[in-house]
Enzyme design. Structure first.
Site, PDB file in Angstrom:
ATOM      1  N   TYR A  53      51.675  24.313  34.503  1.00  0.00           N
ATOM      2  CA  TYR A  53      52.193  25.752  34.659  1.00  0.00           C
ATOM      3  C   TYR A  53      53.142  26.298  33.647  1.00  0.00           C
ATOM      4  O   TYR A  53      53.260  27.514  33.176  1.00  0.00           O
ATOM      5  CB  TYR A  53      52.387  26.075  36.223  1.00  0.00           C
ATOM      6  CG  TYR A  53      51.131  26.000  36.747  1.00  0.00           C
ATOM      7  CD1 TYR A  53      50.863  24.986  37.496  1.00  0.00           C
ATOM      8  CD2 TYR A  53      50.370  26.869  36.804  1.00  0.00           C
ATOM      9  CE1 TYR A  53      49.783  24.930  38.376  1.00  0.00           C
ATOM     10  CE2 TYR A  53      49.045  27.015  37.670  1.00  0.00           C
ATOM     11  CZ  TYR A  53      48.722  25.936  38.421  1.00  0.00           C
ATOM     12  OH  TYR A  53      47.642  25.843  38.925  1.00  0.00           O
ATOM     13  N   HIS A 105      46.689  34.610  44.519  1.00  0.00           N
ATOM     14  CA  HIS A 105      46.721  33.397  43.839  1.00  0.00           C
ATOM     15  C   HIS A 105      48.017  33.040  43.400  1.00  0.00           C
ATOM     16  O   HIS A 105      48.105  31.917  42.788  1.00  0.00           O
ATOM     17  CB  HIS A 105      45.615  32.686  42.861  1.00  0.00           C
ATOM     18  CG  HIS A 105      44.123  33.024  43.594  1.00  0.00           C
ATOM     19  ND1 HIS A 105      43.155  33.064  42.866  1.00  0.00           N
ATOM     20  CD2 HIS A 105      43.850  32.845  44.772  1.00  0.00           C
ATOM     21  CE1 HIS A 105      41.884  33.163  43.641  1.00  0.00           C
ATOM     22  NE2 HIS A 105      42.392  32.925  45.068  1.00  0.00           N
ATOM     23  N   GLY A 171      35.864  41.183  35.688  1.00  0.00           N
ATOM     24  CA  GLY A 171      36.204  40.177  35.115  1.00  0.00           C
ATOM     25  C   GLY A 171      36.352  38.975  36.041  1.00  0.00           C
ATOM     26  O   GLY A 171      37.425  38.257  36.093  1.00  0.00           O
ATOM     27  N   THR A 172      35.353  38.736  37.128  1.00  0.00           N
ATOM     28  CA  THR A 172      35.584  37.735  37.940  1.00  0.00           C
ATOM     29  C   THR A 172      33.926  36.922  38.233  1.00  0.00           C
ATOM     30  O   THR A 172      33.098  37.851  38.355  1.00  0.00           O
ATOM     31  CB  THR A 172      36.230  37.976  39.271  1.00  0.00           C
ATOM     32  OG1 THR A 172      36.174  36.824  40.151  1.00  0.00           O
ATOM     33  CG2 THR A 172      35.589  39.121  39.927  1.00  0.00           C
ATOM     34  N   SER A 173      33.965  35.674  38.475  1.00  0.00           N
ATOM     35  CA  SER A 173      32.547  35.082  38.534  1.00  0.00           C
ATOM     36  C   SER A 173      32.385  35.075  39.893  1.00  0.00           C
ATOM     37  O   SER A 173      31.520  34.491  40.257  1.00  0.00           O
ATOM     38  CB  SER A 173      32.806  33.534  37.763  1.00  0.00           C
ATOM     39  OG  SER A 173      33.868  32.669  38.692  1.00  0.00           O
TER      40      SER A 173
HETATM   41  N1  APR Z   1      35.866  41.272  29.935  1.00  0.00           N
HETATM   42  C1  APR Z   1      35.587  41.024  31.319  1.00  0.00           C
HETATM   43  N2  APR Z   1      34.998  39.950  31.789  1.00  0.00           N
HETATM   44  C2  APR Z   1      34.968  38.883  31.288  1.00  0.00           C
HETATM   45  C3  APR Z   1      35.378  38.751  29.733  1.00  0.00           C
HETATM   46  C4  APR Z   1      36.038  39.968  29.161  1.00  0.00           C
HETATM   47  N3  APR Z   1      36.394  40.096  27.713  1.00  0.00           N
HETATM   48  N4  APR Z   1      35.365  37.553  29.270  1.00  0.00           N
HETATM   49  C5  APR Z   1      34.829  36.994  30.260  1.00  0.00           C
HETATM   50  N5  APR Z   1      34.614  37.738  31.316  1.00  0.00           N
HETATM   51  C6  APR Z   1      34.298  37.206  32.630  1.00  0.00           C
HETATM   52  C7  APR Z   1      33.288  36.171  32.777  1.00  0.00           C
HETATM   53  O1  APR Z   1      32.037  36.536  32.646  1.00  0.00           O
HETATM   54  C8  APR Z   1      33.395  35.671  34.321  1.00  0.00           C
HETATM   55  O2  APR Z   1      32.547  36.307  35.018  1.00  0.00           O
HETATM   56  O3  APR Z   1      35.387  36.954  33.481  1.00  0.00           O
HETATM   57  C9  APR Z   1      34.838  35.902  34.356  1.00  0.00           C
HETATM   58  C10 APR Z   1      35.812  34.852  34.628  1.00  0.00           C
HETATM   59  O4  APR Z   1      35.198  33.962  35.724  1.00  0.00           O
HETATM   60  P1  APR Z   1      36.351  32.915  36.125  1.00  0.00           P
HETATM   61  O5  APR Z   1      36.757  31.890  34.835  1.00  0.00           O
HETATM   62  O6  APR Z   1      35.550  31.927  37.118  1.00  0.00           O
HETATM   63  O7  APR Z   1      37.546  33.370  36.388  1.00  0.00           O
HETATM   64  P2  APR Z   1      37.977  33.996  37.914  1.00  0.00           P
HETATM   65  O8  APR Z   1      36.764  34.871  38.557  1.00  0.00           O
HETATM   66  O9  APR Z   1      39.202  34.794  37.909  1.00  0.00           O
HETATM   67  O10 APR Z   1      38.486  32.951  38.904  1.00  0.00           O
HETATM   68  C11 APR Z   1      38.899  32.906  40.214  1.00  0.00           C
HETATM   69  O11 APR Z   1      39.393  30.538  40.371  1.00  0.00           O
HETATM   70  O12 APR Z   1      40.277  28.772  39.141  1.00  0.00           O
HETATM   71  C12 APR Z   1      40.674  29.758  40.299  1.00  0.00           C
HETATM   72  O13 APR Z   1      42.646  30.529  40.862  1.00  0.00           O
HETATM   73  C13 APR Z   1      41.719  30.638  39.758  1.00  0.00           C
HETATM   74  O14 APR Z   1      42.063  32.881  40.238  1.00  0.00           O
HETATM   75  C14 APR Z   1      41.233  32.185  39.785  1.00  0.00           C
HETATM   76  C15 APR Z   1      39.783  31.841  40.393  1.00  0.00           C
END
Ligand code: APR
Length: 233
Positions: A53, A105, A171-173
């Site tokens: 971190y 988080h 931007g979240t999966s």
């Molecule tokens: N603009 C918008 N979206 C984007 C971009 C971009 N330039 N680049 C990537 N993405 C999208 C991807 O397509 C994906 O859907 O951002 C998303 C990232 O997904 P993850 O990497 O899974 O991140 P996230 O959804 O925030 O993860 C949730 O998982 O590991 C834990 O605590 C951690 O908060 C995090 C949580």
């Protein structure tokens, strides 16, 4: 005044140079979650967690808010009832000018008591020294919700989401619960805009989601302009 809820993940900070987690070359391709982001990892090897971190914090301090963060702050300024909920631990929303951001988080700029999940202290600079103590006497640890730990502000986030007139997701999966279930709390008639260049799984929500398949710095400013014009702010 319409209540807009903005819900962000790592993708909103990707164009600021902060890695996402599950894209190709994402953080979890280089580190094992069980080594750095679980309570067991913290007990087994706290120095490795602190080092991980510290590196994230160094990256965050050298990153700058991007056009998406700025547009979200502009939306909140134009429509003060706008709330921002993020899964991100960076402070780029705040540095762009957003306020009252709900971090589900944790926050990389703070440390917390080992005894109390919400007893935080600010950390100046990038480096935590393992062994420093919280005023309550316990060891300080990163203010991060590790996998398997409770999400202290989830109830507040659900309450906010349940009152949304419009939800904007960026931007979240949608891979991590309970955070990902937040879209389920949006009222039935609440339109959901989803800005993401990828192909997240919308499942039963597909018919309620308007997918803007663009990067955040392109899709979010365009959407914000549209919303401000539509809502006459
Ligand atoms: N603009 C918008 N979206 C984007 C971009 C971009 N330039 N680049 C990537 N993405 C999208 C991807 O397509 C994906 O859907 O951002 C998303 C990232 O997904 P993850 O990497 O899974 O991140 P996230 O959804 O925030 O993860 C949730 O998982 O590991 C834990 O605590 C951690 O908060 C995090 C949580």
């Amino acid at each position: 005044m319409k209540k807009i809820v903005v819900f962000t993940g790592a993708g909103v900070s990707a164009e600021s140079g902060l890695g996402t987690f599950r894209d190709s070359d994402g953080l979890w391709e280089h580190y094992r979650i069980e080594d750095v982001c679980t309570h067991e990892a913290w007990l087994r090897n706290p120095q490795l967690c602190v080092d991980f971190y510290n590196a994230r914090r160094k990256d965050t301090l050298s990153a700058q808010p991007n056009a998406a963060h700025m547009a979200i702050a502009k939306l909140q300024q134009a429509l003060p009832t706008t709330r921002i909920i993020t899964q991100n631990i960076d402070d780029l929303h705040e540095r762009a000018g957003s306020h009252d951001v709900v971090h589900l988080h944790g926050e990389i700029t703070k440390l917390r008591s080992e005894n109390n999940e919400t007893a935080t202290v600010p950390l100046k600079g990038w480096e935590q020294h393992y062994g420093d103590r919280h005023p309550d006497g316990s060891l300080l640890r990163p203010y991060i919700v590790f996998f398997g730990e409770g999400v202290p502000y989830f109830d507040e986030a659900c309450r906010i989401a349940s009152q949304a007139d419009i939800m904007v997701v960026v931007g979240t999966s949608l891979n991590v619960y309970p955070a990902a279930s937040l879209i389920h709390y949006a009222p039935k008639d609440c339109p959901i805009y989803f800005v993401d260049p990828g192909h997240p799984e919308f499942g039963m929500w597909a018919d309620r989601i308007t997918h803007i398949q663009k990067k955040a710095t392109e899709g979010v400013p365009e959407l914000v302009e549209k919303l401000i014009k539509e809502l006459g702010a």
